[in-house]
Design a protein around this motif. Structure first.
Motif, PDB file in Angstrom:
ATOM      1  N   GLY A   1       0.808  -1.223   0.000  1.00 33.81           N
ATOM      2  CA  GLY A   1       0.000   0.000   0.000  1.00 33.81           C
ATOM      3  C   GLY A   1       0.837   1.267   0.000  1.00 33.81           C
ATOM      4  N   MET A   2       2.059   1.203   0.541  1.00 34.27           N
ATOM      5  CA  MET A   2       2.932   2.372   0.582  1.00 34.27           C
ATOM      6  C   MET A   2       3.401   2.780  -0.812  1.00 34.27           C
ATOM      7  N   PHE A   3       3.343   1.842  -1.765  1.00 35.27           N
ATOM      8  CA  PHE A   3       3.826   2.098  -3.119  1.00 35.27           C
ATOM      9  C   PHE A   3       2.676   2.312  -4.107  1.00 35.27           C
ATOM     10  N   MET A   4       1.464   2.325  -3.606  1.00 37.64           N
ATOM     11  CA  MET A   4       0.307   2.542  -4.462  1.00 37.64           C
ATOM     12  C   MET A   4      -0.014   4.032  -4.548  1.00 37.64           C
TER      13      MET A   4
ATOM     14  N   LYS B   1      -7.146  -5.121   9.252  1.00 36.60           N
ATOM     15  CA  LYS B   1      -6.346  -5.424   8.057  1.00 36.60           C
ATOM     16  C   LYS B   1      -7.181  -5.432   6.776  1.00 36.60           C
ATOM     17  N   SER B   2      -8.476  -5.627   6.895  1.00 40.47           N
ATOM     18  CA  SER B   2      -9.327  -5.641   5.702  1.00 40.47           C
ATOM     19  C   SER B   2      -9.362  -4.279   5.007  1.00 40.47           C
ATOM     20  N   PHE B   3      -8.902  -3.222   5.688  1.00 42.91           N
ATOM     21  CA  PHE B   3      -8.875  -1.896   5.094  1.00 42.91           C
ATOM     22  C   PHE B   3      -7.565  -1.615   4.360  1.00 42.91           C
ATOM     23  N   ASP B   4      -6.616  -2.506   4.464  1.00 39.90           N
ATOM     24  CA  ASP B   4      -5.339  -2.325   3.786  1.00 39.90           C
ATOM     25  C   ASP B   4      -5.555  -2.219   2.273  1.00 39.90           C
ATOM     26  N   GLN B   5      -4.908  -1.230   1.660  1.00 41.97           N
ATOM     27  CA  GLN B   5      -4.925  -0.968   0.222  1.00 41.97           C
ATOM     28  C   GLN B   5      -6.263  -0.424  -0.283  1.00 41.97           C
ATOM     29  N   ARG B   6      -7.137   0.004   0.601  1.00 45.58           N
ATOM     30  CA  ARG B   6      -8.357   0.673   0.156  1.00 45.58           C
ATOM     31  C   ARG B   6      -8.031   2.110  -0.249  1.00 45.58           C
ATOM     32  N   ASP B   7      -8.882   2.683  -1.077  1.00 45.78           N
ATOM     33  CA  ASP B   7      -8.670   4.025  -1.631  1.00 45.78           C
ATOM     34  C   ASP B   7      -9.579   5.023  -0.911  1.00 45.78           C
ATOM     35  N   LEU B   8      -8.974   5.967  -0.196  1.00 46.14           N
ATOM     36  CA  LEU B   8      -9.757   6.957   0.544  1.00 46.14           C
ATOM     37  C   LEU B   8     -10.576   7.881  -0.362  1.00 46.14           C
ATOM     38  N   THR B   9     -10.228   7.946  -1.640  1.00 41.98           N
ATOM     39  CA  THR B   9     -10.955   8.835  -2.533  1.00 41.98           C
ATOM     40  C   THR B   9     -12.245   8.207  -3.057  1.00 41.98           C
ATOM     41  N   THR B  10     -12.397   6.891  -2.915  1.00 38.54           N
ATOM     42  CA  THR B  10     -13.579   6.230  -3.475  1.00 38.54           C
ATOM     43  C   THR B  10     -14.282   5.278  -2.516  1.00 38.54           C
TER      44      THR B  10
END
Length: 275
Positions: free
Chosen positions: A125-128, A206-215
């Motif tokens: 997620g840090m690299f997304m 952990k289920s929120f990992d890599q989710r997009d705050l904009t959408t």
């Protein structure tokens, strides 16, 4: 019953048409917006909508990619004062104003999980793209929530919130998550005064990992209404870094001076802060 002459009938029809025409002019002016007639009372519109419901169709306002797409230090400062929103499965919305953050600068930062440019399934997620959540598990019992920023491997840790809405639900979530709870009711300032407490209070895992705050429909960021003046921001050393050389002491933690919701106050750093 007396019989009306043709002239009388014509006059009556003309008067009726005139009344209908006047009524239509009151209801549908050229601009297309209905206008009450002089005899009709005007309806009070009531209070204007909150900033949280100011976007089209009543959808909550949310910060988009333009906000998140900035370097980690700038984003960490920009987060302060913004409102984090979490919508639970039952529709309950929890809100908190961000009062404390930490910046992690990517491969050069010896305290970052991305130090040296290493990428793993855990830290992807840090690299997304900016605005992506990076949620990790720590000490075998706690979660911490970060948001990716501009630059590969760079992100911002959300450390503390000022609770604004849904406090009783936050209290229940925190109490059910506490290890060895004694049953003592948590004070408001204890609800979100730390990165793991924040995650417990908002039911972030952990289920929120890599989710997009904009959408994402369950968590997003809203702009805070402007205050009378910009709050003073303290730049201090990050907390719990351990042995990371010079990076242990770099002033990459930011918090709103005087906020009672901050997790750790640094008096030395505050003395160097210009109000």
């Amino acid at each position: 019953m007396p019989v009306r002459s043709g002239a009388q009938l014509s006059r009556k029809l003309g008067q009726k048409k005139q009344r209908l025409s006047e009524a239509e002019r009151h209801q549908s002016p050229p601009g297309g917006t209905p206008t009450p007639s002089p005899q009709e009372p005007r309806l009070a519109l009531g209070p204007q909508r909150s900033i949280y419901f100011s976007s089209p169709r009543g959808a909550p306002a949310r910060l988009g990619l333009d906000f998140f797409d900035q370097p980690a230090v700038a984003l960490a400062r920009a987060f302060l004062g913004q409102v984090l929103v979490r919508r639970l499965d039952d529709g309950t919305e929890l809100r908190g104003r961000i009062v404390e953050t930490e910046a992690y600068l990517g491969p050069e930062d010896e305290a970052a999980h991305s130090r040296g440019g290493r990428q793993t399934p855990r830290n992807r997620g840090m690299f997304m793209k900016p605005g992506t959540l990076y949620v990790y598990f720590i000490y075998g019992m706690y979660f911490c929530m970060n948001v990716s920023s501009q630059g590969d491997g760079a992100c911002v840790l959300l450390r503390a919130l000022e609770p604004l809405g849904g406090l009783e639900t936050m209290r229940q979530l925190r109490t059910s998550s506490r290890k060895g709870s004694t049953g003592r009711a948590l004070k408001d300032r204890e609800l979100c005064s730390g990165p793991s407490k924040l995650c417990q209070a908002l039911a972030i895992d952990k289920s929120f990992d890599q989710r997009d705050l904009t959408t994402d429909e369950a968590v997003w960021l809203e702009p805070s209404p402007p205050g009378p003046r910009e709050p003073a921001v303290v730049a201090a050393a990050r907390v719990g870094i351990g042995n990371a050389g010079e990076w242990t002491h770099k002033p990459l933690r930011f918090y709103i001076q005087g906020s009672p919701w901050v997790s750790v106050v640094d008096r030395g750093a505050e003395r160097n802060t210009q109000v």
